[in-house]
Design an enzyme around this catalytic site. Structure first.
Site, PDB file in Angstrom:
ATOM      1  N   SER A 209       0.943  -1.458  -0.136  1.00 20.44           N
ATOM      2  CA  SER A 209      -0.022  -0.376   0.231  1.00 20.44           C
ATOM      3  C   SER A 209       0.911   1.371  -0.223  1.00 20.44           C
ATOM      4  CB  SER A 209      -1.143  -0.321   1.563  1.00 20.44           C
ATOM      5  OG  SER A 209      -1.688  -0.910   1.001  1.00 20.44           O
TER       6      SER A 209
ATOM      7  N   PHE B  97       4.448 -10.845  -4.559  1.00 21.17           N
ATOM      8  CA  PHE B  97       2.890 -10.670  -5.277  1.00 21.17           C
ATOM      9  C   PHE B  97       2.752 -10.633  -7.042  1.00 21.17           C
ATOM     10  CE2 PHE B  97       1.679  -9.225  -0.717  1.00 21.17           C
ATOM     11  CZ  PHE B  97       2.222 -10.359   0.194  1.00 21.17           C
ATOM     12  N   ILE B  98       4.124 -10.267  -8.092  1.00 18.10           N
ATOM     13  CA  ILE B  98       3.815  -9.813  -8.503  1.00 18.10           C
ATOM     14  C   ILE B  98       2.992 -10.582 -10.091  1.00 18.10           C
ATOM     15  CG2 ILE B  98       5.053  -9.023 -11.099  1.00 18.10           C
ATOM     16  CD1 ILE B  98       4.775  -7.839  -7.631  1.00 18.10           C
TER      17      ILE B  98
ATOM     18  N   GLU C 215      -6.127   1.088 -14.398  1.00 17.11           N
ATOM     19  CA  GLU C 215      -6.291   0.139 -13.291  1.00 17.11           C
ATOM     20  C   GLU C 215      -7.584  -0.086 -12.451  1.00 17.11           C
ATOM     21  OE1 GLU C 215      -3.004  -1.150 -11.035  1.00 17.11           O
ATOM     22  OE2 GLU C 215      -3.451  -2.640 -10.534  1.00 17.11           O
TER      23      GLU C 215
ATOM     24  N   GLY D 288     -25.255 -26.666  -0.703  1.00 16.75           N
ATOM     25  CA  GLY D 288     -23.680 -27.379  -0.971  1.00 16.75           C
ATOM     26  C   GLY D 288     -22.839 -27.540  -2.643  1.00 16.75           C
TER      27      GLY D 288
ATOM     28  N   THR E 211      -5.921  -1.703  -1.795  1.00 19.76           N
ATOM     29  CA  THR E 211      -6.589  -1.925  -0.808  1.00 19.76           C
ATOM     30  C   THR E 211      -8.448  -1.804  -0.617  1.00 19.76           C
ATOM     31  OG1 THR E 211      -5.939  -1.320   1.025  1.00 19.76           O
ATOM     32  CG2 THR E 211      -5.089  -3.265   0.314  1.00 19.76           C
TER      33      THR E 211
HETATM   34  C1  LIG Z   1      -2.564 -12.583  -6.302  1.00 22.47           C
HETATM   35  C2  LIG Z   1      -2.496 -11.030  -6.038  1.00 22.47           C
HETATM   36  C3  LIG Z   1      -2.068 -10.423  -7.414  1.00 22.47           C
HETATM   37  C4  LIG Z   1      -1.161  -9.463  -7.193  1.00 22.47           C
HETATM   38  N1  LIG Z   1      -0.998  -8.431  -8.291  1.00 22.47           N
HETATM   39  C5  LIG Z   1       0.578  -7.683  -7.560  1.00 22.47           C
HETATM   40  C6  LIG Z   1       1.535  -6.920  -9.078  1.00 22.47           C
HETATM   41  O1  LIG Z   1       0.810  -7.350 -10.674  1.00 22.47           O
HETATM   42  N2  LIG Z   1       1.486  -6.043  -9.298  1.00 22.47           N
HETATM   43  C7  LIG Z   1       2.221  -5.512  -7.782  1.00 22.47           C
HETATM   44  O2  LIG Z   1       2.752  -4.406  -7.727  1.00 22.47           O
HETATM   45  N3  LIG Z   1       1.673  -5.967  -7.025  1.00 22.47           N
HETATM   46  C8  LIG Z   1       0.305  -6.905  -7.286  1.00 22.47           C
HETATM   47  N4  LIG Z   1      -0.766  -7.176  -6.056  1.00 22.47           N
HETATM   48  C9  LIG Z   1      -0.010  -6.404  -4.685  1.00 22.47           C
HETATM   49  C10 LIG Z   1      -0.781  -5.747  -4.076  1.00 22.47           C
HETATM   50  O3  LIG Z   1      -0.863  -4.773  -4.861  1.00 22.47           O
HETATM   51  C11 LIG Z   1      -0.835  -5.512  -2.642  1.00 22.47           C
HETATM   52  O4  LIG Z   1      -1.251  -6.785  -1.905  1.00 22.47           O
HETATM   53  C12 LIG Z   1      -2.093  -4.488  -2.021  1.00 22.47           C
HETATM   54  O5  LIG Z   1      -1.430  -3.675  -2.746  1.00 22.47           O
HETATM   55  C13 LIG Z   1      -2.128  -4.680  -0.523  1.00 22.47           C
HETATM   56  O6  LIG Z   1      -0.672  -4.665  -0.649  1.00 22.47           O
HETATM   57  P1  LIG Z   1      -0.088  -5.332   1.016  1.00 22.47           P
HETATM   58  O7  LIG Z   1      -0.035  -6.611   0.912  1.00 22.47           O
HETATM   59  O8  LIG Z   1       1.437  -5.230   1.039  1.00 22.47           O
HETATM   60  O9  LIG Z   1      -0.703  -4.867   2.386  1.00 22.47           O
HETATM   61  P2  LIG Z   1       0.053  -4.018   2.874  1.00 22.47           P
HETATM   62  O10 LIG Z   1      -0.030  -2.592   2.331  1.00 22.47           O
HETATM   63  O11 LIG Z   1       0.970  -4.387   4.155  1.00 22.47           O
HETATM   64  O12 LIG Z   1      -1.629  -3.769   4.178  1.00 22.47           O
HETATM   65  C14 LIG Z   1      -1.976  -4.137   4.700  1.00 22.47           C
HETATM   66  C15 LIG Z   1      -3.804  -4.054   4.985  1.00 22.47           C
HETATM   67  O13 LIG Z   1      -3.499  -2.583   5.893  1.00 22.47           O
HETATM   68  C16 LIG Z   1      -4.187  -1.963   5.168  1.00 22.47           C
HETATM   69  N5  LIG Z   1      -3.840  -0.318   5.044  1.00 22.47           N
HETATM   70  C17 LIG Z   1      -2.161  -0.376   4.932  1.00 22.47           C
HETATM   71  N6  LIG Z   1      -1.962   0.959   4.856  1.00 22.47           N
HETATM   72  C18 LIG Z   1      -3.117   1.649   5.623  1.00 22.47           C
HETATM   73  C19 LIG Z   1      -3.861   3.042   5.296  1.00 22.47           C
HETATM   74  N7  LIG Z   1      -3.430   4.383   5.606  1.00 22.47           N
HETATM   75  N8  LIG Z   1      -5.337   2.762   6.118  1.00 22.47           N
HETATM   76  C20 LIG Z   1      -5.330   1.633   6.546  1.00 22.47           C
HETATM   77  N9  LIG Z   1      -5.375   0.955   6.777  1.00 22.47           N
HETATM   78  C21 LIG Z   1      -4.044   0.039   5.799  1.00 22.47           C
HETATM   79  C22 LIG Z   1      -4.426  -2.797   3.946  1.00 22.47           C
HETATM   80  O14 LIG Z   1      -5.346  -2.003   3.957  1.00 22.47           O
HETATM   81  C23 LIG Z   1      -4.719  -3.429   4.584  1.00 22.47           C
HETATM   82  O15 LIG Z   1      -5.745  -4.518   4.733  1.00 22.47           O
HETATM   83  C24 LIG Z   1      -1.185  -8.478  -5.947  1.00 22.47           C
HETATM   84  C25 LIG Z   1      -1.589  -8.984  -4.567  1.00 22.47           C
HETATM   85  C26 LIG Z   1      -2.015 -10.686  -5.370  1.00 22.47           C
HETATM   86  C27 LIG Z   1      -2.759 -11.237  -3.922  1.00 22.47           C
END
Ligand SMILES: Cc1cc2nc3c(=O)[nH]c(=O)nc-3n(C[C@H](O)[C@H](O)[C@H](O)COP(=O)(O)OP(=O)(O)OC[C@H]3O[C@@H](n4cnc5c(N)ncnc54)[C@H](O)[C@@H]3O)c2cc1C
Length: 379
Positions: free
Chosen positions: A132, A156-157, A242, A340, A365
């Protein structure tokens, strides 16, 4: 026909739908099982002009972003979120960066084969330490002569395992936050670049999701994409698109599920009548139809604003937040109506339930969408 789309788009929709239903959907189970979408389908789709809709004609595209919007609406018909993700990452998030910010040579090198389906791309922003907080990324690149040397990792790319090239973000000024990020195009085979892991996932099974490692990865000066230290703004520039694509796919995917569930509810009987005749189920389906329509209209509204070149960050964030949440709730409610059987793999609803859980996470998110919306409200 929506007033957004013209006859040409509906013709495109029909051709694409026929391809998806004949060539992709019948293989969905096999590809989900194998956790692999064969790249030969990139080529097939490139040959038919299904990968270049938004791109300039000089590189083999159609210069018609609405046609790509149609693509994102139709692709859920392939019955695999993973296939949709594989294609969507290539055309909707990886190539746009090169189209917007690439030099003529970079566009020629990556867009022409990308649109033909000869190569597949990925976008690598997220890192093990966080997705994020883009400004907080820690992968970094330093100059060494005319080369750049990159160190760090991405996770997660989507397409990270099989892609031919990846656009990544790295700090080029580690003393700065968002103002110290640049983007690079890294080719498969670049020394020091490897996919360290193929990740196991809850859904989107047919897409490959990789962890990428950059260990003194050396790329030439012309791998820099756009201006040095402008990467954050370049990443943000495509977020609206996107998020609209994710909203479009969520709405049409949810609509498909609803249509299938209405049909099921009229066929499945309990206590001597079709379950759809129980008011509680009929009303649940009516609520879903209402929510999906609201999500569709909000998505179309934000798409219209984007097309008109208006500031639409609030509306796009609302559409993404609402449409992705609605789609997951619809998947859950439809699964319940299937009872089911909903929990079994023989109906598409179980897969959709898994696949649609990604919507409120990927591409920003739901919490980040609320952050953006609340900031536009002065909070
Ligand atoms: C199947 C899949 C495919 C993906 N494909 C790509 C891709 O092609 N390229 C790429 O770059 N990324 C990709 N992603 C990554 C995706 O963009 C990230 O998972 C997403 O942006 C969240 O980052 P994080 O998982 O690190 O969660 P974090 O940033 O660690 O967040 C964890 C939790 O904290 C919350 N949070 C964080 N900051 C705040 C805030 N300021 N206020 C309130 N809540 C907050 C989040 O909403 C979340 O609930 C993919 C992810 C998945 C699961």
């Amino acid at each position: 026909m929506s007033e957004l789309f013209q006859t040409v788009h509906e013709d495109f929709r029909n051709a694409l739908r026929e391809f998806i239903e004949k060539e992709l959907a019948p293989h969905a189970d096999e590809w989900e099982e194998a956790e692999d979408f064969p790249y030969e389908y990139f080529k097939k789709m490139g040959d038919l002009g299904f990968l270049g809709m938004q791109y300039p004609e000089e590189f083999g595209g159609d210069n018609d972003i609405l046609a790509e919007a149609v693509f994102h609406e139709e692709i859920p018909r392939c019955l695999s979120g993973g296939v949709a993700a594989t294609l969507g990452a290539h055309i909707g998030i990886a190539m746009p960066q090169i189209n917007r910010f690439g030099t003529p040579a970079q566009k020629e090198k990556y867009l022409i084969p990308g649109i033909k389906g000869e190569t597949g791309g990925a976008l690598g922003i997220s890192e093990p330490g966080g997705g994020s907080d883009v400004a907080g990324l820690t992968t970094y690149a330093v100059r060494d002569g005319s080369d750049w040397v990159i160190n760090g990792s991405k996770t997660f790319i989507t397409n990270g395992v099989k892609c031919d090239w990846v656009v990544i973000a790295a700090k080029t000024d580690r003393d700065k936050g968002y103002g110290g990020i640049s983007q690079f195009i890294v080719d498969r085979g670049a020394p020091g670049f490897e996919t360290s892991r193929k990740l196991k996932k809850l859904g989107w099974k047919a897409s490959d999701t990789g962890e990428l490692a950059f260990m003194d990865c050396r790329v030439p000066a012309d791998a820099l994409l756009g201006e040095e230290n402008n990467g954050f703004f370049q990443i943000m520039a495509n977020f609206a698109w996107e998020r609209i694509t994710l909203s479009l796919g969520s709405v049409s995917g949810a609509q498909m599920l609803l249509d299938g569930t209405v049909q099921y509810s009229l066929e499945r009987e309990a206590f001597g009548q079709p379950i759809g005749k129980f008011q509680v189920i009929a009303h649940s389906l009516a609520d879903m139809a209402t929510q999906i329509e609201a999500a569709r209209q909000l998505t179309y509204y934000s798409l219209r604003l984007l097309m008109e070149g208006k500031n639409c960050i609030k509306e796009v964030s609302m559409a993404k937040l609402f449409a992705c949440d609605v789609a997951f709730r619809v998947a859950d409610d439809c699964l319940q109506i299937f009872g089911g059987y909903g929990y079994m793999e023989e109906y598409p609803v179980a897969r959709s339930f898994r696949d649609m859980r990604l919507g409120p996470i990927g591409g920003g998110t739901r919490e980040i969408m609320r952050e953006i919306i609340s900031k536009t409200m002065g909070l």
